[in-house]
Design an enzyme around this catalytic site. Sequence first.
Site, mmCIF file in Angstrom:
data_model
loop_
_atom_site.group_PDB
_atom_site.id
_atom_site.type_symbol
_atom_site.label_atom_id
_atom_site.label_comp_id
_atom_site.label_asym_id
_atom_site.label_seq_id
_atom_site.Cartn_x
_atom_site.Cartn_y
_atom_site.Cartn_z
ATOM 1 N N ASP A 1 0.842 -1.199 0.000
ATOM 2 C CA ASP A 1 0.000 0.000 0.000
ATOM 3 C C ASP A 1 0.881 1.255 0.000
ATOM 4 O O ASP A 1 0.602 2.229 -0.696
ATOM 5 C CB ASP A 1 -0.913 -0.008 1.240
ATOM 6 C CG ASP A 1 -1.631 -1.336 1.378
ATOM 7 O OD1 ASP A 1 -2.419 -1.670 0.490
ATOM 8 O OD2 ASP A 1 -1.375 -2.067 2.354
ATOM 9 N N HIS B 1 -4.599 -3.290 6.619
ATOM 10 C CA HIS B 1 -4.407 -3.576 5.195
ATOM 11 C C HIS B 1 -5.761 -3.999 4.634
ATOM 12 O O HIS B 1 -6.038 -5.170 4.418
ATOM 13 C CB HIS B 1 -3.370 -4.677 4.982
ATOM 14 C CG HIS B 1 -3.350 -5.175 3.562
ATOM 15 N ND1 HIS B 1 -2.915 -4.405 2.510
ATOM 16 C CD2 HIS B 1 -3.764 -6.337 3.013
ATOM 17 C CE1 HIS B 1 -3.058 -5.075 1.387
ATOM 18 N NE2 HIS B 1 -3.569 -6.255 1.654
HETATM 19 P P1 NAX Z 1 -2.242 -18.192 -3.753
HETATM 20 O O1 NAX Z 1 -3.606 -18.755 -3.570
HETATM 21 O O2 NAX Z 1 -1.632 -18.163 -5.117
HETATM 22 O O3 NAX Z 1 -1.235 -18.992 -2.812
HETATM 23 C C1 NAX Z 1 -1.489 -19.245 -1.472
HETATM 24 C C2 NAX Z 1 -0.769 -20.515 -1.099
HETATM 25 O O4 NAX Z 1 -0.908 -20.690 0.308
HETATM 26 C C3 NAX Z 1 -1.348 -21.773 -1.769
HETATM 27 O O5 NAX Z 1 -0.308 -22.523 -2.369
HETATM 28 C C4 NAX Z 1 -1.982 -22.506 -0.599
HETATM 29 O O6 NAX Z 1 -1.956 -23.926 -0.769
HETATM 30 C C5 NAX Z 1 -1.085 -22.061 0.544
HETATM 31 N N1 NAX Z 1 -1.640 -22.278 1.892
HETATM 32 C C6 NAX Z 1 -2.930 -22.222 2.291
HETATM 33 N N2 NAX Z 1 -3.028 -22.547 3.599
HETATM 34 C C7 NAX Z 1 -1.773 -22.804 4.025
HETATM 35 C C8 NAX Z 1 -1.214 -23.183 5.263
HETATM 36 N N3 NAX Z 1 -1.992 -23.402 6.328
HETATM 37 N N4 NAX Z 1 0.123 -23.369 5.360
HETATM 38 C C9 NAX Z 1 0.908 -23.183 4.298
HETATM 39 N N5 NAX Z 1 0.445 -22.825 3.072
HETATM 40 C C10 NAX Z 1 -0.873 -22.631 2.945
HETATM 41 O O7 NAX Z 1 -2.278 -16.748 -3.087
HETATM 42 P P2 NAX Z 1 -1.267 -15.520 -3.280
HETATM 43 O O8 NAX Z 1 -1.722 -14.702 -4.417
HETATM 44 O O9 NAX Z 1 0.124 -16.033 -3.262
HETATM 45 O O10 NAX Z 1 -1.598 -14.671 -1.954
HETATM 46 C C11 NAX Z 1 -1.281 -15.140 -0.684
HETATM 47 C C12 NAX Z 1 -1.884 -14.286 0.401
HETATM 48 O O11 NAX Z 1 -1.373 -12.963 0.352
HETATM 49 C C13 NAX Z 1 -3.398 -14.121 0.305
HETATM 50 O O12 NAX Z 1 -3.948 -14.267 1.614
HETATM 51 C C14 NAX Z 1 -3.580 -12.702 -0.160
HETATM 52 O O13 NAX Z 1 -4.829 -12.179 0.220
HETATM 53 C C15 NAX Z 1 -2.437 -12.042 0.557
HETATM 54 N N6 NAX Z 1 -2.011 -10.717 0.082
HETATM 55 C C16 NAX Z 1 -1.652 -9.811 0.997
HETATM 56 C C17 NAX Z 1 -1.147 -8.575 0.658
HETATM 57 C C18 NAX Z 1 -0.714 -7.589 1.684
HETATM 58 O O14 NAX Z 1 -0.348 -6.485 1.300
HETATM 59 N N7 NAX Z 1 -0.747 -7.891 2.975
HETATM 60 C C19 NAX Z 1 -1.044 -8.157 -0.758
HETATM 61 C C20 NAX Z 1 -1.042 -9.301 -1.708
HETATM 62 C C21 NAX Z 1 -1.977 -10.426 -1.342
HETATM 63 O O15 NAX Z 1 -3.273 -10.080 -1.750
#
Ligand code: NAX
Length: 333
Positions: free
Chosen positions: A159, A187
């Site tokens: 952000d 966020h």
């Molecule tokens: P993806 O869905 O591509 O990847 C997430 C991965 O996490 C998957 O491989 C899934 O199997 C794995 N996962 C789920 N539960 C798990 C657990 N208990 N232990 C280990 N791995 C686990 O998502 P992606 O685009 O990579 O985003 C990941 C996260 O970042 C999401 O929650 C998203 O909302 C968050 N974000 C946060 C941002 C921030 O500024 N704080 C910005 C970017 C993003 O939106």
Amino acid sequence: MSEPIRVLVTGAAGQIAYSLLFGIAKGDVFGKEQPITLILLDIAPMLPVLEGVVMELQDCALPLLREVIPTDKEEVGFKDLDAAILVGSMPRRDGMERKDLLKANVAIFKSQGAALDKYAKKTVKVLVVGNPANTNCLIAAKSAPSIPKENFSCLTRLDHNRARSQVAIRCGVPATHVKNVIIWGNHSSTQYPDVHHCVVNKSGSDTACFDAVKDDAWLKGDFITTVQQRGGAVIKARKLSSAMSAAKAICDHMRDIWSGTPEGEFVSMGIYSNGNAYGVAEDLIYSFPVQIKDKAWKIVDGLKINEFSQSKMDATAAELIEERDTAVAFLAV
Ligand code: NAX
């Protein structure tokens, strides 16, 4: 060269990790002299994907990368960590209530917090990215009582970078010429991107942002909503959420924790509020302006806050309090 440090990335088979792992492995975060053991944690069904990620990391033939350990087990993933970047979380599915999403994430971050407590070094630096990032971070910190709360932070740097770039584009200068924007709070779309203390280097001298932009209506209106809603705009255009920019922001955040912020500059990160700064309630992970030295952050204090800013800072705090109270109730069960 020193001994390798152990760095965990969770959600390692996901799209953010795909960009992030390369940045870490090539030295963008911990320095060009620091060897690294990378530990990749994801859930069991993703282990075959992780194998492919491991192959690609090996195929990069990078000088600093000493070992890559893929796993679905917390006792392996959290062992002796120097840094943990918690990206994986439960995504929101169609028709899912906010409360159910929070509940699922409390379960994940309670378990990972306990694993940090049990297996990681007490000096571990923990960055939570998975949403809802602030509250997930709070739950992880509460579940790791032997690790100082100051070692936990959540990502609002994306952000922050978005705000910086919006101002830079408007002024026709590189993003590096814009300093000291602030993201306050959550966020989420209640975050408050604040440019009252921001300076823009225009034609060689630092100018207050409002004087450089010369459009108060934009700075108090569309600028704020553009930053607040940027994540949604990216999803709408790309049909996928921000990944390249998220990975870059994670690298910026962790690099600053490791090596410090430049003199005279501050950055935004979600950190533990003890109730002593800017009237923000205690026991929240709230995004503040910070400066970092010797791997410790300090909130930038004494900034003048006007009424316009105060009401927006209060609104995002109110959302975090509600989120916390719901999450903490789940923590108890
Ligand atoms: P993806 O869905 O591509 O990847 C997430 C991965 O996490 C998957 O491989 C899934 O199997 C794995 N996962 C789920 N539960 C798990 C657990 N208990 N232990 C280990 N791995 C686990 O998502 P992606 O685009 O990579 O985003 C990941 C996260 O970042 C999401 O929650 C998203 O909302 C968050 N974000 C946060 C941002 C921030 O500024 N704080 C910005 C970017 C993003 O939106």
